[in-house]
Design an enzyme around this catalytic site. Structure first.
Site, short mmCIF file in Angstrom:
data_model
loop_
_atom_site.label_atom_id
_atom_site.label_comp_id
_atom_site.label_asym_id
_atom_site.label_seq_id
_atom_site.Cartn_x
_atom_site.Cartn_y
_atom_site.Cartn_z
N THR A 18 5.87 2.88 9.21
CA THR A 18 6.66 1.84 8.53
C THR A 18 8.13 2.23 8.54
O THR A 18 9.01 1.43 8.89
CB THR A 18 6.17 1.64 7.09
OG1 THR A 18 4.82 1.20 7.14
CG2 THR A 18 7.01 0.61 6.35
N HIS A 67 -1.20 9.57 11.21
CA HIS A 67 -2.43 9.29 10.46
C HIS A 67 -3.51 8.61 11.29
O HIS A 67 -4.66 8.55 10.87
CB HIS A 67 -2.13 8.44 9.22
CG HIS A 67 -1.77 7.02 9.54
ND1 HIS A 67 -0.54 6.65 10.00
CD2 HIS A 67 -2.52 5.89 9.49
CE1 HIS A 67 -0.53 5.35 10.21
NE2 HIS A 67 -1.72 4.86 9.90
N CYS A 87 -10.37 -13.53 2.38
CA CYS A 87 -10.98 -13.08 1.14
C CYS A 87 -10.91 -11.56 1.00
O CYS A 87 -11.08 -11.01 -0.08
CB CYS A 87 -12.43 -13.52 1.07
SG CYS A 87 -12.56 -15.23 0.57
#
Lengths: 388, 211
Positions: A76, A205, A326
């Site tokens: 990020t 990661h 969902c």
């Protein structure tokens, strides 16, 4: 299988390799000085050496020079640094940025944030496999364009972009290219001597390295403003004390990935796709079959809802991810599946399987068996199934 | 293992009660759409003398909240009169389940709406709707709350996609803040027509998209 989760969500995060942890430990307990102390005491020199050795290892994996790698806190930050850094440095040249519609959030939301500040951003389309149309890219580049940011492998459907053509177009038009390689780094090699990409986001990661560490490859002489002020670390491009254990662990993780391992991961992934495609009806493989990162499979199971499917799988000890709305707190369906022309039903029923060195054939077969049962059970209660 | 749902939600999700379809049911309700990701069908058999729900079944294409709520609602409604069942609220169903994550409210509301739609269907078919309500903007608005905006997972009223409702002598005109070539335009239109055309005094429904 009951007491241990079979983990198929390795694009989200991977298990740390113990050999990585062993390599990191001395830099927490013995050589814990910061690299900026290299002129003060010998522990500082040792720390600095470890940091530079790690930088070299990572640079080698891209065929880059060590001076072209900046350590960050993860992908990020790397993507923010690349996009904000270049657009800020080239403000006078122009204010146009191009990204693809299916980028991961660090790129997509950085582009959206710049757009709010008055930047012109083109979010360009991809085809139904997630591949970018390079002619369209060429047409979208204007005199105002300062940066193109196109991912290498997609985070959800694994589609690989044709970096060679894309970088060729950017080079020809005199525009810088950033690529987010978080989901392909070391799995699909990039040689920066052969492919003229200017900035590459890489992360630890996703390859059994520690979290909270990543890197940005910045080709020599690329104009880039620092966007975080503080000390003069990382060639005065990224302020903040160096995460030396993190960098050492990241480098170790890079060393541990082998071609053989990538072949094994791909074989497991192909086995899963093959079994699901032949044993379950009404499924689609999302993304490109041939241009695909070796560890990713993304499959839509029609007439079932993804969150229900993942929850049932979790109860049986399998961890996977879905593009269903969902599943996400924002209740938004996967922008990637929608971006490749899929409808909401397709996004809702999609499951992403991402493999790592710790996945086995036994658990791959076990998850397919479980999916077969659960999909049949959920279709049985679905008002959509028999109508179609 | 840890889950974001209560034990009871998980139980109803894993072993949903009253699942399936009733062939030739006395009443049937269908809410939601595959486009918005959740859909539930409720089927009823009603004793015509006592108006007691004697059998109830459901089908669901939905997430855990949707399946569990539909399951508990069928248990709550079975054996009740239509009037009693009509009053089962989403809040009661949620309490019965031991709570649901707030973010999942809309998925579970659909199950309650499915039950009410099935009851309404029975009442309309059996001439039990004594007073015929005149279609007003309010009535249309209420029905449009059941049309989902697939982009947000919430209905088109709450997400302000409906900009204007005009009613003129049996003709209903609904303005939607979306271009007609938007990927969800036709799905939304279809859903609106289904919800509004069935009103007794409506002869024509026009869905107008912004250009």
């Amino acid at each position: 299988m009951e007491d241990k989760t079979a983990y198929f969500d390795n694009s989200a995060s991977t298990r740390l390799d113990e050999r990585v942890l062993d390599a990191m430990k001395p830099y927490y307990f013995d050589t814990y000085a910061v690299a900026t102390s290299e002129f003060a005491y010998s522990m500082g020199i040792d720390a600095k050496e470890a940091l530079e050795k790690a930088r070299s290892t990572i640079a080698d994996s891209l065929n880059a020079s060590p001076g072209e790698i900046v350590f960050t806190s993860g992908s990020t930050e790397s993507s923010n640094m690349a996009i904000k850094g270049v657009t800020s440095a080239l403000k006078k040249k122009g204010n146009h940025l191009i990204v693809s519609k299916i980028e991961d959030f660090p790129v997509l939301n950085t582009a959206k944030a710049l757009e709010k500040q008055g930047f012109e951003v083109d979010f360009i389309e991809v085809d139904d496999r997630g591949r970018l149309n390079t002619d369209q890219l060429a047409e979208t580049i204007t005199d105002e364009t300062v940066l193109v940011s196109i991912q290498h492998a997609n985070q959800e459907i694994g589609t690989l972009q044709d970096l060679e053509s894309i970088s060729g177009i950017c080079r020809e038009k005199g525009v810088l290219l950033h690529t987010d390689a978080t989901h392909s780094f070391t799995r699909v090699p990039i040689d920066v001597q052969k492919i003229p990409v200017d900035l590459i986001t890489i992360a630890s990661h996703t390859i059994h390295g520690p979290r909270g560490v990543g890197g940005l490859y910045i080709r020599k002489d690329t104009p880039l403003n620092k966007w975080m002020d503080g000390g003069f670390q990382e060639f005065n491009l990224r302020a903040g004390l160096e995460n030396i254990p993190g960098a050492v662990g990241f480098a170790k993780a890079v060393e541990l990935v082998t071609e053989e391992e990538n072949r094994q991961i791909k074989a497991l992934r192909d086995h899963l796709i093959e079994r699901i495609s032949s044993e379950i009806t009404n499924v689609i493989l999302n993304g490109s079959k041939e241009h695909r990162s070796p560890h990713n499979a993304n499959i839509t199971f029609h007439y079932v809802e993804g969150e229900s499917l993942t929850l049932h799988l979790d109860m049986r000890g399998f961890a996977v991810s879905t593009g269903s709305a969902c599943f996400s707190r924002s209740l938004e369906a996967s922008h990637v599946i929608l971006g490749i022309g899929g409808d909401h039903e397709r996004a809702h029923g999609s499951l992403r399987f991402t493999f790592s060195r710790y996945n086995t054939l036994e658990e791959t077969d076990a998850i397919v068996d479980a999916i077969k049962e659960i999909v049949a059970q959920l279709r049985e209660i679905s008002p959509l199934y028999e109508k179609k | 293992m840890k889950f974001p749902y209560s034990e009871k939600v998980l139980d109803h999700f894993k072993n949903p009660r009253n699942v399936g379809k009733i062939e030739n049911p006395d009443g049937k309700g269908l809410e939601g759409s595959p486009a918005c990701g959740d859909m539930v069908a409720v089927y009823l058999n009603v004793n015509p003398e006592t108006l007691v729900i004697e059998d109830i079944k459901f089908e669901s294409y939905g997430c855990a909240s949707n399946i569990a709520t539909a399951s508990i609602i069928t248990e709550m409604a079975k054996g009740k009169t239509l009037e009693e069942a009509k009053n089962i609220s989403w809040k009661q169903a949620t309490e019965e389940l031991g709570g649901l994550p707030t973010v999942k409210a809309h998925c579970s509301v659909l199950a309650v709406e499915g039950l009410r739609a099935a009851i309404r269907d029975y009442e309309e078919k059996h001439g039990l709707v004594s007073e015929k309500e005149t279609t007003t903007e309010e009535v249309v608005r209420r029905r449009l709350k059941h049309v989902m905006n697939p982009m947000a997972g919430l209905d088109i009223i709450r997400t302000e996609l409906v900009t204007k409702i005009e009613i003129n002598e049996g003709s209903v005109r609904i303005l939607i803040d979306l271009p007609s070539d938007h990927q969800f335009a036709s799905a939304i239109k279809e859903d609106i027509l289904e919800k509004i055309e069935s009103l007794w005094d409506v002869e024509e429904v026009k869905v107008v998209f912004t250009e």
